[in-house]
Design a protein around this motif. Structure first.
Motif, short mmCIF file in Angstrom:
data_model
loop_
_atom_site.label_atom_id
_atom_site.label_comp_id
_atom_site.label_asym_id
_atom_site.label_seq_id
_atom_site.Cartn_x
_atom_site.Cartn_y
_atom_site.Cartn_z
N ALA A 469 -70.08 -22.83 40.04
CA ALA A 469 -71.44 -22.35 40.33
C ALA A 469 -71.41 -21.25 41.38
O ALA A 469 -72.06 -20.20 41.22
N TYR A 470 -70.64 -21.45 42.43
CA TYR A 470 -70.51 -20.40 43.45
C TYR A 470 -69.95 -19.11 42.85
O TYR A 470 -70.37 -18.01 43.18
N GLY A 471 -68.96 -19.26 41.97
CA GLY A 471 -68.34 -18.09 41.35
C GLY A 471 -69.28 -17.32 40.44
O GLY A 471 -69.04 -16.14 40.16
N LEU A 472 -70.36 -17.97 40.00
CA LEU A 472 -71.30 -17.34 39.09
C LEU A 472 -72.47 -16.69 39.82
O LEU A 472 -73.41 -16.20 39.17
N VAL A 473 -72.44 -16.69 41.16
CA VAL A 473 -73.52 -16.08 41.93
C VAL A 473 -73.84 -14.65 41.46
O VAL A 473 -75.01 -14.29 41.28
#
Length: 542
Positions: A469-473
């Motif tokens: 999820a963080y990587g998809l910011v």
């Protein structure tokens, strides 16, 4: 027009043999009938009221449009192109295909039987070579079999070839082999498998890599005669690349590195201990690995030609998700996939949104088969974490006589509230589809400690969903890590939509290019290799 295996009917009347080498023919460059006589004969054949042989009849209209209406140039007769095409068919295994699927003897007879005084036979030869060129191009581009006829869980859109375009473009290429290469998938995995197929077929021709006798576990530091055999086998597979030490029976550190490399390539626990499972993997003969590579080349022919410059790839067989940008893996993580009884299907879709603190709507099968029996014993068994709905309206657990309901008569929907016990954990990644499959977190982290991870009811559990999820910011407009943390802390279900949808491809790859370009293999956990092998080689798929 879609072309599917034009060779089926002809195979019933042609017995294939390979005693005659492709280059033994005399007719390829022989002077055939005059151009005018041949084109007139082609026009007569295609205009005749009676049906032609099936391979020609299936694409009769395209042949007529090309050769008669559009005045297409004669490509085969007298040009020297027949022999290279026949050789490509003889070498079909280099393409991961089966030479026995093509009427090679018939084509050789047509080539060698060309007669300058018989324009009709030359016309027939020209049409036959064109028809089977189209058939082979179609097999390279779309695959030999229709996915859902192999297994109902394979949801791949049926690809097609434009037959007329294939015929029209033939004359742009000096040789048929160069033109056929155009139809191969350009996907890096397919191209890597094709190269590795040649390597493994070479190993097969050299006699393979031998076997290891079962026995006690082998550990570094041991001296045992089987160690030398392991060293020899791993040298053949490319996992061991050092000189043999003074005592080949001694299990040294270099051999341990090779063993760990082999184990990692085969989805085994890579600790260097040579136990039962490692020996089983080592003893799979090279012939079986060759077939496995061919099966996976077929799967890549089914795939969309454009996977997306940026996409997700979930390999069900290797229990792994990859994020791929410009053919480079930028992230990978372990997954848990469907159990053999609740298999994850193969399909392609697009990620549309992320849901923080998701609720979980219980699938009908789980509600009726797993939860209902417990509710009959205790109507409040799930009251703490779940809500029950009737016709979309919230109901009370204690108001329902659960003994009166069962599969086929069950008007209820169960929904689990967000929280630490929620089956979807803290986040799910949605690609709305008819299969109700998505990617999600899970509170059951212990499953990721195992090498074979087929445990779910079909959805994809992720080992590092918060990191994902963080990587998809950057892909979620207006979102940041801090905003995600705030959404989780609220305990409320919150949705974040992707600025652009991200393609997701669920595949079943039991042979694939791994790290450093080496090939990796995985067990056929769902039995799909067996079904595909049977379909390709003519055995029943049931």
């Amino acid at each position: 027009m879609t072309l599917r295996r034009a060779t089926t009917a002809l195979a019933l009347i042609v017995t294939l043999a390979f005693a005659m080498p492709a280059f033994a023919g005399k007719g390829d460059r022989s002077a055939g009938p005059s151009y005018g006589d041949m084109t007139s004969s082609i026009a007569l054949m295609l205009a005749a009221p009676e049906r032609l042989e099936l391979p020609l009849e299936r694409i009769r209209q395209q042949l007529k449009t090309h050769y008669v209406d559009n005045g297409g140039t004669v490509y085969w007769v007298g040009t020297g192109r027949m022999t290279p095409f026949i050789q490509r068919l003889l070498d079909a295994e280099d393409d991961g295909l089966n030479p026995d699927d093509y009427p090679i003897d018939t084509l050789i007879d047509l080539r060698d039987g060309l007669d300058a005084n018989d324009p009709m036979s030359a016309a027939r030869a020209e049409l036959y070579f064109s028809a089977f060129f189209v058939a082979y191009a179609s097999d390279l581009k779309t695959g030999r079999v229709i996915p859902q006829k192999v297994d109902p869980r394979l949801f791949r859109n049926r690809k097609t070839v434009d037959v007329l375009a294939v015929l029209t473009d033939m004359n742009k290429y000096r040789g048929p082999t160069q033109y056929l290469n155009v139809f191969e998938p350009k996907n890096p995995q397919y191209q890597a498998l094709k190269k590795l197929l040649r390597d493994y077929r070479d190993l097969e021709a050299k006699g393979g890599w031998g076997t290891i006798e079962p026995g006690e576990n082998l550990k570094p530091g041991m001296t045992e005669p089987r160690v030398a055999e392991v060293r020899k086998l791993l040298g053949a597979t490319g996992d061991y690349e050092w000189q043999t030490p003074g005592d080949p029976d001694f299990y040294d550190e270099q051999l341990a590195i090779g063993v760990k490399r082999f184990q990692a390539r085969h989805g085994l626990e890579a600790k260097g201990l040579i136990g039962k499972q490692t020996i089983i993997a080592m003893n799979v003969p090279v012939e079986e690995r060759v077939r496995q590579i061919m099966l996976n080349m077929e799967r890549w022919r089914w795939m969309p030609e454009n996977l997306g410059d940026y996409h997700f790839l979930v390999n069900i067989a290797s229990f792994e998700l990859q994020r791929i940008q410009a053919n480079t893996i930028i992230d990978r993580m372990n997954t848990v996939v469907g159990a053999p009884a609740t298999q994850t299907p193969e399909f392609s879709d697009e990620l549309e949104y992320v849901e923080f603190n998701p609720t979980w709507t219980v699938p009908y099968s789980i509600a009726t088969k797993e939860m209902l029996p417990r509710l009959r014993r205790n109507p409040f068994a799930y009251a703490g974490d779940f809500e029950v709905f009737v016709a979309g309206k919230l109901a009370s657990w204690g108001s329902i006589d659960w003994s009166a309901y069962g599969p086929g008569k069950f008007p209820f929907t169960f929904r689990q509230k967000p929280g630490p016990k929620n089956a979807l954990g803290k986040v799910k990644f949605m690609m709305p589809n008819k299969h109700n499959i998505y990617l999600h977190d899970t509170p059951a982290k212990d499953k990721f400690l195992q090498t074979a991870r087929a445990f779910s009811h079909g959805c994809i559990r992720l080992s590092r969903p918060v990191e994902l999820a963080y990587g998809l910011v950057p892909d979620l407009g207006g979102w940041s890590k801090a905003r995600m943390d705030s959404a989780w802390a609220s305990g409320k279900t919150t949705r974040a939509s992707f600025t652009d949808h991200i393609p997701v491809h669920l595949i079943y790859g039991t042979a694939f290019r791994g790290d450093a370009g080496m090939i990796e293999f995985r067990p056929d956990v769902y039995g799909r290799d067996r079904k595909l092998y049977n379909a390709l080689f003519g055995r029943p798929t049931s």
